[in-house]
Design a protein around this motif. Structure first.
Motif: not given
Length: 65
Positions: A35-53
């Motif tokens: 019924t379902e295939v899951v890849v567990p992920v979470h979102e992380v905020t990374v700051v590179k060269k003054g920009k948030r990604l």
């Protein structure tokens, strides 16, 4: 009762393996059994060269017995 299975993959190939499994489910018409295939992920905020990604990182579970 639902059975759970874990597939061991090489690091960085988790999503590709999940996509391959989903394609096999469609081709072999196994959607009633898998019924379902899951890849567990979470979102992380990374700051590179003054920009948030926003980046998605895999969650690795450690179980102790």
């Amino acid at each position: 009762m639902t059975n759970w299975y874990i597939v061991q993959t090489f690091s960085g190939f988790e999503q590709k393996v999940a996509d391959t499994i989903n394609e096999a489910i469609k081709k072999k018409e196994l959607s009633d059994k898998i019924t379902e295939v899951v890849v567990p992920v979470h979102e992380v905020t990374v700051v590179k060269k003054g920009k948030r990604l926003q980046k998605k990182k895999n969650i690795f579970l450690v179980m102790f017995c």
